[in-house]
Design an enzyme around this catalytic site. Structure first.
Site: not given
Length: 763
Positions: A386, A471
């Protein structure tokens, strides 16, 4: 009763009624329609104040809008007219990808903070894509001094040992848009028949969307990405609606016209092209599962199907807030720290002090990874790093009363990413004090003497939230009144899903018709630069052992006696503990100073993690996340090892720009400036209750930094929140018990600001 008496009584009755009406009107407000204004508590909603200490620079404050603008203007002037706005840049263009704070060297920062030396130059770090050069590359430039830059310095080779290959660059939004245009305008029409049959497809209809995966290929130099296609469910999570079509797009060429589809996966089978899929369908050789488009309703929507109920409990400050935020510095009666947000690495804090003494120089998130499994190509390949997408870049505004308490202090963040001008993310951080409804410590005694003593657990919280595709990660740093720091994250948001077929249940659970919730792990890596009593620290490991012992008063008997084992760790190898392996239950960094009782003053690192197994080291991409091998590792601090990951690792994990395992080279860690690197994570096998999306309950992990002989006693013994009374005392008296004063204090209502949400960015 005579007439005169009757008239007098009637007059008195009228006067009484009039007086009562006046009282009622006064109680309801002057116009008789509204209640009188309540007495509001002081400082109902604390706001951010400007920095008011000109003698000390805000070394760690993220760049202001003015600084970002100055850097962009300077770079535009120096780099020439060939620069293109990153929002519109094609791979063959030159563009400025990002500008953010270049953190100062630690030695210079401490000299300024502790010895009033001049502050180090304030600088920016810019990442520039040079797609228009004969040898396309990525370059890192340091620009300074701010706020009026006069120099730029190419630090690419200095930081990375060589030039950065162009294929390592993160994917721009413009590149994603061009890929979508290729898929929807050029490629999908070649399979219009089968897609109309399965998925109500119409060219230009807009009922399908793509979702990226990563890494992008199978070896260094590749830039080929599997994209999954999903129903475009407006106002809800499209991530739960795969249609069974996945496309491998080769987008390495600098000219988008040369991009191609390398492979097609459709509902369990592979094809060379969409044209081949259509041909097989027309020949009756494709068994198509029709995927219903159920629209915006259903269990996947986050919109409640019931009306609002009574308002949930609300915490407020009856006597005003007990902390302040000035610029990027938070101050309470116990704690001070500076905060920021790395565009890619995420939340970070610096110069963390308890009761005025520095405990840590830096605590920062470094990277977050999600590793997936499945029987579709997108699911089996995915390893999201990420930091490449950007945990600051994809920070979201915090919704008042949901993401943070309603009366928290909310702070904006300014950034310059894929644009020519800075933008502002409103309410990017929140800071609040929270009564946890739990005693920090307490004891009630009915033996020998009768008394009660305790202190409520009230913590100071610094929070931000990042949404990476499906998410959402809630990042917390929590400061306790006993000198402990808690660092944790919670995962929520939507699960990623895949088309359900064949042996799908090996890779998760079915969560709706034709949909598999795919198994995955979440892991986050943190840098913890503790300075326990100074820069020179040692690492100690303590645990327990049962030792056979002859009973002194009865030599013919033997017992197993519990004792403490202690060992000083000398090298980085000794202080690197593999994930899933044995590790000491007490591991702490200690100074050469001792407390009153002769023990080294220390801070213990206590992990709370349920991480899945690390990626096997024989995996071709493992080196890009080699920090995942360790639950905890301690190394010498070096300016040349500022981060355990890199924004460039995702798109070339086979030859990673930063390989954390290289940090552990068996150097001594005795009496050195040390950094602890901590991994926290958990395994997630999605299940029915992850619909509509994942809850934070049970999905939070992290670690504690706890004083271990750092003090002579628990520092909260002197807390102003302490309560103590004995049997012979009147516990209901204000003089004995401050809590007894609450019912006697003038009541006040919280002064609630209007509801706020920072809005949405339109891509």
């Amino acid at each position: 009763m005579n007439q005169k008496t009757t008239l007098v009584l009637l007059a008195l009755a009228v006067i009484t009624i009039f007086a009562l009406v006046c009282v009622l009107i006064a109680g309801r407000g002057g116009d008789g329609g509204e209640a009188s204004q309540p007495h509001y508590c002081p400082s109902g909603t604390p706001s951010v104040q400007p920095w008011t200490h000109p003698g000390q620079n805000q070394l760690f404050a993220d760049l202001s809008r003015e600084e970002l603008t100055a850097v962009m203007s300077f770079l535009t002037q120096k780099l020439g007219p060939d620069l293109v706005d990153a929002a519109q840049a094609r791979p063959s263009d030159n563009c400025i990808f990002s500008v953010e704070l270049q953190l100062p060297p630690k030695a210079a920062a401490l000299a300024h903070l502790d010895r009033r030396s001049p502050p180090p130059a304030r600088e920016a770090l810019a990442i520039v894509f040079f797609g228009g050069q004969p040898q396309p590359n990525v370059t890192e430039l340091v620009v300074g001094p701010l706020p009026q830059p006069s120099y730029m310095r190419d630090v690419t080779v200095e930081r990375h040992g060589g030039p950065l290959p162009y294929y390592r660059r993160p994917v721009l939004l413009r590149e994603y848009l061009d890929i979508d245009q290729m898929i929807f305008n050029r490629e999908l029409p070649q399979a219009a028949g089968v897609l109309h049959h399965c998925c109500s497809y119409k060219q230009g209809g807009g009922n399908l969307v793509t979702m990226t995966t990563a890494p992008r290929g199978l070896q260094s130099g590749d830039r080929a990405t599997w994209f999954g296609l999903y129903y475009n469910i407006s106002g809800a999570g499209y991530y739960l609606h795969p249609v069974g079509l996945e496309l491998l797009v080769d987008h390495k060429a600098l000219d988008p016209a040369q991009w191609t589809i390398q492979k097609v996966f459709f509902q369990g089978r592979y094809y060379e092209s969409l044209a081949q899929l259509e041909e097989q369908f027309e020949a009756g050789r494709v068994n198509v599962v029709v995927i219903p488009n159920n629209g915006t309703g259903g269990s996947w929507s986050l919109k409640s199907q019931v009306p609002p109920g009574p308002t949930p409990p609300l915490q407020f400050h009856p006597q005003g807030t007990r902390f302040s935020v000035q610029g990027s510095r938070v101050t309470s009666s116990l704690w001070t720290f500076s905060f920021g947000l790395g565009a890619f690495s995420g939340p970070r804090i610096f110069d963390i002090r308890f009761q005025g003494e520095r405990l840590a120089y830096e605590i920062s998130l470094q990277e977050a990874v999600a590793i997936y499994g499945g029987n579709t190509p997108a699911a089996m390949l995915t390893r999201y790093m990420d930091g490449c997408f950007g945990m600051g870049k994809f920070a979201t505004p915090l919704t008042r009363g949901v993401d943070c308490p309603y009366l928290a202090t909310y702070v904006d963040w300014h950034f310059l990413l894929e644009s020519q001008a800075p933008r502002t993310l409103h309410d990017a951080f929140c800071v609040f004090e929270q009564n946890k409804g739990l005693p920090l410590r307490r004891h009630h005694s009915d033996f020998i003497s009768q008394y009660f003593g305790g202190v409520v657990e009230t913590v100071l919280v610094f929070r931000s939230v990042s949404t990476l595709l499906n998410y959402d990660y809630v990042w917390d740093m929590v400061f306790h009144p006993n000198g402990a720091i808690e660092v944790k994250f919670h995962a929520t948001g939507y699960i990623s899903s895949a088309f359900f077929f064949g042996t799908a249940q090996k890779y998760g659970n079915q969560v709706r018709e034709n949909t598999l919730g795919t198994v995955h792990t979440h892991s986050a890596h943190y840098k913890v630069d503790l300075d326990v009593g100074g820069l020179e620290n040692w690492v100690w490991a303590e645990d327990m052992a049962f030792v056979p012992t002859t009973v002194p008063w009865s030599p013919e008997h033997q017992i197993q006696r519990l004792q403490v084992t202690r060992k000083q760790l000398e090298t980085e190898e000794q202080a690197a503990f593999p994930l899933g392996g044995a590790s000491p239950r007490y591991l702490y960094l200690a100074s050469k100073q001792s407390n009153k009782w002769g023990h080294p003053r220390g801070y213990r690192i206590q992990t709370v993690s349920f991480a899945g197994r690390p990626l096997p080291q024989n995996s071709s991409t493992e080196r890009a996340i080699s920090w995942g091998r360790y639950q905890l590792a301690v190394t010498q601090r070096k300016e040349t090892e500022p981060s355990s990951s890199s924004v460039f690792n995702q798109n070339d994990p086979w030859t990673p720009t930063v390989d954390f395992a290289d940090f552990i080279n068996n150097e001594t860690i005795a009496g050195k400036d040390l950094v602890a690197w901590v991994t926290a994570g958990f395994l997630h096998i999605p299940h029915a209750e992850d619909i509509p999306n994942t809850v934070t309950v049970g999905n939070g992990v992290g670690f504690f930094l706890r004083p271990y002989n750092f003090f002579d006693e628990d520092p909260s013994i002197n807390s102003a929140d302490s309560i103590y009374f004995q049997k012979h005392q009147d516990a209901g008296s204000c003089e004995v018990n401050s809590l007894a004063c609450l019912p006697k204090d003038p009541a006040c209502a919280p002064d609630l600001p209007a509801f706020s949400h920072g809005g949405f960015f339109t891509n």
